[in-house]
Design a protein around this motif. Structure first.
Motif, short mmCIF file in Angstrom:
data_model
loop_
_atom_site.label_atom_id
_atom_site.label_comp_id
_atom_site.label_asym_id
_atom_site.label_seq_id
_atom_site.Cartn_x
_atom_site.Cartn_y
_atom_site.Cartn_z
N LYS A 197 0.84 -1.16 0.00
CA LYS A 197 0.11 -0.01 0.19
C LYS A 197 0.89 1.24 -0.13
O LYS A 197 1.98 1.33 0.70
N GLY A 198 0.51 2.14 -1.03
CA GLY A 198 1.36 3.38 -1.22
C GLY A 198 2.60 3.29 -1.97
O GLY A 198 3.11 4.52 -2.15
N GLY A 199 2.84 2.02 -2.36
CA GLY A 199 4.04 1.72 -3.35
C GLY A 199 3.72 1.90 -4.65
O GLY A 199 2.78 2.30 -5.11
N LYS A 200 4.73 2.02 -5.52
CA LYS A 200 4.73 2.28 -6.98
C LYS A 200 3.97 1.27 -7.72
O LYS A 200 3.23 1.46 -8.55
N TYR A 201 3.79 -0.01 -7.27
CA TYR A 201 3.18 -1.00 -7.75
C TYR A 201 2.29 -1.80 -7.03
O TYR A 201 1.68 -2.70 -7.09
N GLU A 202 1.58 -0.66 -6.10
CA GLU A 202 0.45 -1.17 -5.14
C GLU A 202 -0.59 -1.56 -6.02
O GLU A 202 -1.24 -1.29 -6.96
N GLY A 203 -1.41 -2.84 -5.50
CA GLY A 203 -2.36 -3.54 -5.99
C GLY A 203 -2.12 -4.53 -7.25
O GLY A 203 -3.07 -4.95 -7.72
N GLU A 204 -0.77 -4.47 -7.61
CA GLU A 204 -0.44 -5.25 -8.81
C GLU A 204 -0.54 -7.06 -8.14
O GLU A 204 -0.89 -7.76 -9.14
N PHE A 205 -0.33 -7.19 -6.97
CA PHE A 205 -0.59 -8.41 -6.46
C PHE A 205 -1.18 -8.41 -4.98
O PHE A 205 -1.21 -7.38 -4.20
N PRO A 206 -1.80 -9.30 -4.60
CA PRO A 206 -2.62 -9.57 -3.39
C PRO A 206 -1.62 -9.18 -2.07
O PRO A 206 -0.76 -9.94 -2.19
N GLU A 207 -2.00 -8.38 -1.19
CA GLU A 207 -0.87 -8.07 -0.24
C GLU A 207 -0.62 -9.27 0.68
O GLU A 207 0.47 -9.46 1.14
N ARG A 208 -1.62 -10.01 0.64
CA ARG A 208 -1.15 -11.30 1.92
C ARG A 208 -0.10 -12.32 1.21
O ARG A 208 0.31 -12.95 1.96
N TRP A 209 0.12 -12.24 -0.21
CA TRP A 209 1.27 -12.89 -0.76
C TRP A 209 2.58 -12.36 -0.97
O TRP A 209 3.25 -12.84 -1.33
N LEU A 210 2.47 -11.03 -0.54
CA LEU A 210 3.74 -10.23 -0.59
C LEU A 210 4.48 -10.69 0.78
O LEU A 210 3.80 -10.93 1.84
N PRO A 211 5.80 -10.52 0.70
CA PRO A 211 6.64 -10.99 2.25
C PRO A 211 6.42 -9.90 3.19
O PRO A 211 6.73 -8.73 3.06
N ALA A 212 5.85 -10.44 4.48
CA ALA A 212 5.89 -9.67 5.67
C ALA A 212 7.25 -9.49 6.30
O ALA A 212 7.59 -8.41 6.92
N THR A 213 8.00 -10.75 5.91
CA THR A 213 9.45 -10.56 6.60
C THR A 213 10.38 -11.00 5.41
O THR A 213 9.74 -11.66 4.73
N VAL A 214 11.63 -10.52 5.59
CA VAL A 214 12.65 -10.76 4.55
C VAL A 214 13.86 -11.25 5.09
O VAL A 214 14.43 -10.50 5.88
N ALA A 215 14.49 -12.40 4.53
CA ALA A 215 15.97 -12.75 4.96
C ALA A 215 16.80 -12.39 3.71
O ALA A 215 16.50 -12.75 2.59
#
Length: 272
Positions: A197-215
């Motif tokens: 949300k608020g990013g350049k590509y907001e809405g391109e993918f469902p947010e629940r499948w975007l990484p909440a944490t990153v290694a």
């Protein structure tokens, strides 16, 4: 991409197939194209979509793509076990998820083995997200998303150090310092946030499948470490096993802040 090529007068017809199906299953044709689909099944080929219990799925519902026809192989050479797993009563179980639309076009959604699975059982193919992030971010060389019935999705990232080092130099940050490691990690987080949300590509993918944490991983996926196969595709089981420690950490409270000791140490290894 299809729309772009059509706009410049270079039609591209997306299709779908497997070597086991010699190799075409379906394809768009120049006079009958639906963008995003893999076209209509070829003549004299039977196709059905099955759920996890082998039941036929109605039109528009996703499941495993299963086919039957003269183009289907007789079996794998000297491998009766693999043959029995893939061929059942003459039907080839592709291992791919998809659905048939009302217009008769087939939509292929991804490999079942690579699917993200939420804690409510919903499934999603990660390949499109991973490809978009790698293609659109100069600072991320590789990424693998993971969710196996967890409350959120996580990401394992291989940084593009050449691009990151250039950015750090532009900012006047000394390479190899703690400040540089932290700044590099923040660059990666910013790239991921572009899809939220608020990013350049907001809405391109469902947010629940975007990484909440990153290694940040200390090593890239390569054919040498068997994390890429001969066709340069990720071997996901190998990645999750090899980076089991990082994957476990991603589901702890310590991973909520991307600036953590594990990521700092990994980034320092890249900066040596």
């Amino acid at each position: 991409m299809q729309r772009f090529f059509y706009a410049v007068g270079l039609p591209i017809c997306q299709g779908y197939g497997l070597t086991e199906a010699a190799p075409v299953i379906s394809s768009n044709v120049p006079h009958d194209v639906v963008f995003g689909s893999s076209g209509k099944p070829v003549k004299d080929l039977e196709i059905k979509i099955l759920d996890e219990n082998g039941n036929d799925m109605p039109t528009g519902k996703k499941g495993e793509i299963v086919i039957k026809g003269d183009n289907v192989m007789l079996g794998y050479w000297s491998n009766p076990t693999a043959t029995a797993e893939s061929l059942k009563d003459g039907w080839l179980h592709t291992g791919d998820m998809g659905y048939m639309a009302k217009n008769g076009f087939l939509y292929v959604l991804g490999r079942f083995k690579s699917l993200l699975i939420g804690n409510d059982g919903e499934k999603y193919s990660p390949e499109g997200i991973e490809e978009a992030i790698v293609d659109q971010s100069p600072f991320i060389q590789q990424i693998m998303l993971y969710n196996n019935q967890n409350t959120y999705t996580v990401g394992m990232v291989v940084p593009d150090m050449e691009a990151i080092n250039r950015e750090l130099k532009n900012r006047g940050i000394e390479k190899g310092s703690d400040e540089a490691a932290r700044a590099a990690i923040e660059i990666i987080q910013k790239e991921i946030n572009e899809y939220k949300k608020g990013g350049k590509y907001e809405g391109e993918f469902p947010e629940r499948w975007l990484p909440a944490t990153v290694a940040v991983l200390p090593e890239a996926f390569t054919t040498d470490n068997k994390m890429l196969n001969a066709t340069m595709k990720m071997v996901r089981d190998r990645v999750t096993a090899y980076f089991a420690k990082e994957l476990e950490f991603l589901y702890t409270s310590g991973a909520k802040n991307i600036i953590n000791e594990m990521n700092i140490e990994a980034m320092k290894k890249w900066m040596k």
